[in-house]
Scaffold this motif. Structure first.
Motif, short mmCIF file in Angstrom:
data_model
loop_
_atom_site.label_atom_id
_atom_site.label_comp_id
_atom_site.label_asym_id
_atom_site.label_seq_id
_atom_site.Cartn_x
_atom_site.Cartn_y
_atom_site.Cartn_z
N TYR A 169 0.80 -1.36 0.04
CA TYR A 169 -0.04 0.04 0.06
C TYR A 169 0.69 1.19 -0.15
O TYR A 169 0.40 2.31 0.56
CB TYR A 169 -1.01 -0.02 1.18
CG TYR A 169 -0.25 -0.27 2.68
CD1 TYR A 169 0.58 0.66 3.04
CD2 TYR A 169 -0.33 -1.53 3.15
CE1 TYR A 169 1.11 0.33 4.44
CE2 TYR A 169 0.04 -1.78 4.46
CZ TYR A 169 1.13 -0.86 5.09
OH TYR A 169 1.65 -1.07 6.18
N GLY A 170 2.12 1.23 -0.47
CA GLY A 170 3.09 2.24 -0.48
C GLY A 170 2.80 3.22 -1.63
O GLY A 170 1.61 4.06 -1.78
N THR A 171 3.82 3.70 -2.11
CA THR A 171 3.88 4.70 -3.34
C THR A 171 2.84 4.11 -4.37
O THR A 171 2.55 3.04 -4.50
CB THR A 171 5.29 4.66 -4.03
OG1 THR A 171 5.82 3.49 -4.74
CG2 THR A 171 6.33 4.95 -3.00
N ASP A 249 4.74 1.14 16.49
CA ASP A 249 3.81 1.69 15.63
C ASP A 249 2.36 1.26 16.42
O ASP A 249 2.23 0.23 16.85
CB ASP A 249 3.23 1.49 14.17
CG ASP A 249 4.16 2.35 13.33
OD1 ASP A 249 4.18 2.66 12.31
OD2 ASP A 249 5.29 2.62 13.83
N ASP A 250 1.67 1.99 17.00
CA ASP A 250 0.66 1.93 18.16
C ASP A 250 -0.39 0.93 17.47
O ASP A 250 -0.64 -0.15 18.10
CB ASP A 250 -0.34 3.13 18.22
CG ASP A 250 -1.33 3.10 19.41
OD1 ASP A 250 -0.81 2.78 20.59
OD2 ASP A 250 -2.35 3.26 19.42
N VAL A 251 -0.77 0.74 16.19
CA VAL A 251 -1.64 -0.11 15.72
C VAL A 251 -0.97 -1.66 15.85
O VAL A 251 -1.51 -2.61 15.82
CB VAL A 251 -2.09 -0.04 14.41
CG1 VAL A 251 -1.08 -0.29 13.26
CG2 VAL A 251 -3.29 -0.72 13.98
N SER A 281 -4.59 -8.72 3.41
CA SER A 281 -5.77 -7.60 3.28
C SER A 281 -5.18 -6.59 1.97
O SER A 281 -5.99 -5.99 1.27
CB SER A 281 -6.41 -6.65 4.21
OG SER A 281 -5.24 -6.00 4.94
N GLY A 282 -3.67 -6.06 2.20
CA GLY A 282 -3.47 -5.47 1.09
C GLY A 282 -3.53 -3.90 1.67
O GLY A 282 -3.20 -2.89 0.86
N SER A 287 -4.46 3.05 9.15
CA SER A 287 -5.65 3.85 8.42
C SER A 287 -7.20 3.14 8.50
O SER A 287 -8.13 3.81 8.11
CB SER A 287 -5.41 4.47 7.12
OG SER A 287 -5.04 3.33 6.12
N ASP A 288 -6.94 1.97 8.56
CA ASP A 288 -8.30 0.98 8.79
C ASP A 288 -8.21 0.20 9.70
O ASP A 288 -7.82 -0.86 9.64
CB ASP A 288 -8.23 0.34 7.42
CG ASP A 288 -9.77 -0.35 7.23
OD1 ASP A 288 -10.54 -0.12 8.37
OD2 ASP A 288 -9.97 -0.89 6.38
#
Length: 381
Positions: A169-171, A249-251, A281-282, A287-288
């Protein structure tokens, strides 16, 4: 028989017995040393290169084997030359330790150099010696260090194809790429082996900052876990936040760590569960975050379609995906005691992967189709 002959025979028998005992002692000693050398790697996997028979004692007890190759001490002039004086052109990122530069050494080796402002210290070199001795095919190798002009630097092997997160899910160039389920399983299995190797030490070396962005892939898309032991190093040499302020990272953070600030091997298992979820999931769980809620409440196989990356198409079996999501569900248990150890995660991913390969490999004229590493990511149609 004369007395002289009897004496001669007895003497000869004594010599033979003496030689036989000597040979037996030599064999036992040699065999014992061979076993010792094998056990020092903590693994029968030939990709593990712990080597050596010297142990370094850690604060608070326990020890890790020191690699025979040791940590190389680089000089600043050499690194200046490798990075063109740390030109912004060679700046490839920022991490918890500091700025990260790509460098080309005079011997042709490409390295990643992490740099920060800090006074030189003996503790720094001692910790680097420990971490550089930990080698595995699925871990990014720490090659050495540099301490000059109030700079501390860590020199790692350079992994060319970036992080798994950038491919998922990057660039914009990478976000449209497609990766079949069996290939995602292969990446997950390799990363799991890297973490399991860290957990195999006594005491276990807990990563404490495991995330999708810290799983890199080389030119053949073999996964390598980055920053192993970096949190430990920063805490012991200073310049790191306390354990009540975790680095991950918190998630990706174990809910129990959020409450207690104390990490354990099962904390990495939770982080690995989030990694598996992003892999299938990709999507970026940061963010989700509903993704994690869905996985933690996974009961109904009908929810598969709401989690699975549509870019995979029909490249998986329903049963294999169910088994994978059950493993994710187990890793994401909010109670550490109910999560599986990484050794089990490794074996389960290997089982699911082998099963998927046997059921989904395309056959052509009796021969399985072979996909090269560079062809794993292809543009989605």
């Amino acid at each position: 028989m004369s007395g002289t002959l009897v004496v001669a025979l007895i003497a000869a028998a004594g010599v033979v017995a003496f030689v036989g005992i000597g040979f037996l002692l030599w064999y036992c000693l040699f065999h014992r040393r061979s076993i010792s050398r094998t056990s020092e790697t903590n693994s029968s996997d030939p990709s593990v290169q712990a080597g050596g028979n010297v142990e370094l004692t850690l604060p608070g007890g326990g020890s890790y084997p020191s690699g025979s190759q040791g940590a190389r001490s680089f000089v600043l002039d050499e690194l200046n030359l490798a990075t063109k004086n740390f030109s912004s052109i060679n700046l490839i990122g920022y991490g918890k330790f500091g700025e990260v530069y790509k460098g080309l050494l005079q011997d042709g080796m490409i390295v990643a150099i992490k740099s920060r402002q800090a006074a030189p210290s003996r503790e720094f070199t001692d910790e680097v010696r420990i971490l550089s001795s930990i080698r595995h095919r699925n871990l990014v190798s720490l090659l050495g260090y540099c301490q000059e002009k109030d700079l501390q630097m860590l020199i790692y092997e350079y992994i060319p194809n970036g992080s798994v997160s950038s491919h998922l899910y990057g660039t914009s160039q990478m976000s449209s790429e497609k990766l079949e389920f069996k290939h995602r399983l292969s990446i997950a299995h390799g990363a799991a082996k890297g973490l399991a190797h860290l957990h195999g030490f006594d005491p276990p070396l807990v990563h404490r900052n495991f995330k999708t962005g810290n799983v890199l892939v080389d030119e053949d898309f073999i996964p390598k876990v980055a920053d192993a032991g970096l949190r430990n190093l920063m805490e012991r040499i200073g310049g790191s936040s306390s354990t009540s302020q975790p680095m991950a990272d918190d998630v990706f953070l174990d809910p129990e760590v959020k409450q207690s600030g104390s990490f354990c091997a099962k904390s990495d298992v939770y982080s690995f569960g989030v990694f598996l979820l992003e892999l299938v999931s990709g999507r970026d769980a940061r963010s989700d975050q509903s993704l994690i809620t869905k996985a933690q409440n996974y009961q109904d196989p009908g929810t598969i379609s709401s989690v699975v990356d549509p870019r995979m198409g029909s490249s998986f079996t329903t049963e294999g995906m169910k088994e994978f999501l059950r493993l994710v569900f187990w890793c994401l248990n909010t109670t550490a005691e109910r999560r599986p150890p990484m050794s089990f995660v490794v074996s389960e991913l290997n089982r699911i992967h082998d099963k998927e390969i046997s059921l989904t490999t395309v056959m052509g004229e009796g021969t399985p189709t072979v996909t090269l590493g560079s062809q794993l990511f292809t543009a989605a149609k």
